[in-house]
Design an enzyme around this catalytic site. Structure first.
Site, PDB file in Angstrom:
ATOM      1  N   LYS A  53       0.843  -1.204   0.000  1.00 22.48           N
ATOM      2  CA  LYS A  53       0.000   0.000   0.000  1.00 22.48           C
ATOM      3  C   LYS A  53       0.873   1.248   0.000  1.00 22.48           C
ATOM      4  O   LYS A  53       0.611   2.208  -0.721  1.00 22.48           O
ATOM      5  CB  LYS A  53      -0.947  -0.013   1.215  1.00 22.48           C
ATOM      6  CG  LYS A  53      -2.081  -1.006   1.038  1.00 22.48           C
ATOM      7  CD  LYS A  53      -2.857  -1.283   2.318  1.00 22.48           C
ATOM      8  CE  LYS A  53      -3.851  -2.422   2.068  1.00 22.48           C
ATOM      9  NZ  LYS A  53      -4.539  -2.866   3.291  1.00 22.48           N
ATOM     10  N   GLN A  97      -4.658  -1.569   9.496  1.00 21.81           N
ATOM     11  CA  GLN A  97      -4.555  -2.899   8.906  1.00 21.81           C
ATOM     12  C   GLN A  97      -5.134  -3.936   9.876  1.00 21.81           C
ATOM     13  O   GLN A  97      -4.729  -4.009  11.036  1.00 21.81           O
ATOM     14  CB  GLN A  97      -3.076  -3.208   8.591  1.00 21.81           C
ATOM     15  CG  GLN A  97      -2.859  -4.516   7.869  1.00 21.81           C
ATOM     16  CD  GLN A  97      -3.486  -4.534   6.470  1.00 21.81           C
ATOM     17  OE1 GLN A  97      -3.330  -3.594   5.699  1.00 21.81           O
ATOM     18  NE2 GLN A  97      -4.207  -5.596   6.154  1.00 21.81           N
ATOM     19  N   ASP A 120     -11.046   3.062   4.024  1.00 20.74           N
ATOM     20  CA  ASP A 120     -11.319   1.628   3.896  1.00 20.74           C
ATOM     21  C   ASP A 120     -12.837   1.386   3.864  1.00 20.74           C
ATOM     22  O   ASP A 120     -13.295   0.362   3.361  1.00 20.74           O
ATOM     23  CB  ASP A 120     -10.722   0.876   5.100  1.00 20.74           C
ATOM     24  CG  ASP A 120      -9.702  -0.175   4.687  1.00 20.74           C
ATOM     25  OD1 ASP A 120      -9.585  -0.437   3.475  1.00 20.74           O
ATOM     26  OD2 ASP A 120      -9.038  -0.731   5.576  1.00 20.74           O
TER      27      ASP A 120
END
Ligand code: NDP
Length: 280
Positions: A53, A97, A120
């Site tokens: 990422k 994450q 997200d």
């Protein structure tokens, strides 16, 4: 006739190129899009995802910072960091994450991310907005599925879509997005009585199960579009999807490969959401 391949690698590269242009436009206006990625602990798969990422951000010119915290980090410390990032004007998107260590309440942490920075798209408020059709961030993997459909020139309107899997990160949101695009949607899961019969109805079949090659060619309608979200490791090196590719490709009109289908789209959509957050 064998199916046409929905090439996620190629389409993701196109999306990244579009994002790169948008980043240049934003920078010309004095806006420098920024993403903060938070990683707690040393899970090897998570480390790879976070590195990818970060690298993807650099490639398109998005500022990115990675906060690597030890596994023993307390929930209070993590929430404090989120609070700082929420207030940081350099940062437009925050990604924590997952999974987090067991002693941390994932829901609490995700919910602490400011709604306008939740790139997200996992927070309850963002998901609520997705369901009622309000402005929101589309969660990255489902969004990637929708862009693949769009690039193949497939309009979900009026079509019968079957989603296999009802997780909060893939199955449920992709079903909502298909519904918003006027598909007639069925969601299947582990208690579905006759999965094969449900799948055979699908003009659009999305598999997000996590069971290697569960869906076989005999479960697919002639000409259907098959999007395989699954990533399953079999043996030492081989990755397979939730769909048995060889048999399914004999029936489908379009199909995504694994790897090289939905996987590359996920990060591309994260970049897109970060730029969108900066634009807003
Ligand atoms: P989850 O484990 O959270 O959900 C799996 C879903 O599949 C559940 O709803 C479960 O039903 C259902 N299911 C399990 N077994 C069966 C069965 N035999 N028949 C029908 N349904 C079944 O998985 P995720 O949604 O997180 O991920 C799904 C897959 O997608 C995984 O392989 C994952 O690695 C991959 N993935 C890929 C991404 C990418 O970037 N390409 C991103 C995210 C995930 P129930 O609810 O009843 O238990």
């Amino acid at each position: 006739m064998p199916a046409q391949i929905l090439d996620g690698k190629k389409i993701a590269a196109e999306v990244r190129a579009e994002v790169k242009e948008e980043v240049s436009r934003l920078k010309a206006e004095g806006i420098n899009p920024g993403l903060a990625v938070v990683l707690v602990g040393e899970d090897p798969a998570s480390q790879v995802y976070v590195r990818n990422k970060h690298r993807a951000c650099e490639e398109v010119g998005i500022y990115s910072e990675v906060h690597r915290l030890p596994a023993a980090t307390s929930q209070a410390e993590l929430l404090k960091l989120i609070d700082q990032l929420n207030k940081d004007p350099k940062i437009h998107g925050i990604l924590v994450q997952l999974p987090l260590p067991d002693h941390i309440d994932e829901k609490k942490v995700i919910d602490a991310i400011a709604l306008e920075k939740d790139v997200d798209g996992f927070s309850p408020a963002n998901v609520g907005n997705l369901v009622i059709g309000d402005k929101c961030f589309y969660p990255c993997t489902p969004h990637g599925c929708m862009v693949l459909l769009e690039k193949a020139g497939i309009d979900p309107k009026g079509k019968k879509a079957v989603v296999v899997g009802r997780s909060n990160i893939v199955g449920k949101p992709v079903a909502m997005m298909l519904l918003a695009r006027h598909a007639t949607v069925t969601i299947c899961h582990s208690r579905t009585r006759d999965l094969a019969a449900e799948c055979r109805q699908a003009d659009i079949l999305i598999a997000a199960v996590g069971k290697p090659e569960l869906i076989t060619g005999d479960m697919i309608k002639e000409g259907a579009v098959v999007i395989d979200v699954g990533i399953n490791r079999v043996g030492e090196k081989k990755l397979v999807g939730d769909v048995h590719f060889e048999s399914a490709a004999q029936k489908a009109g379009w199909i995504t490969p694994v790897p090289g289908g939905v996987g590359p789209m996920t990060i591309a959509m994260l970049l897109k959401n970060t730029v969108e957050a900066a634009r807003r």
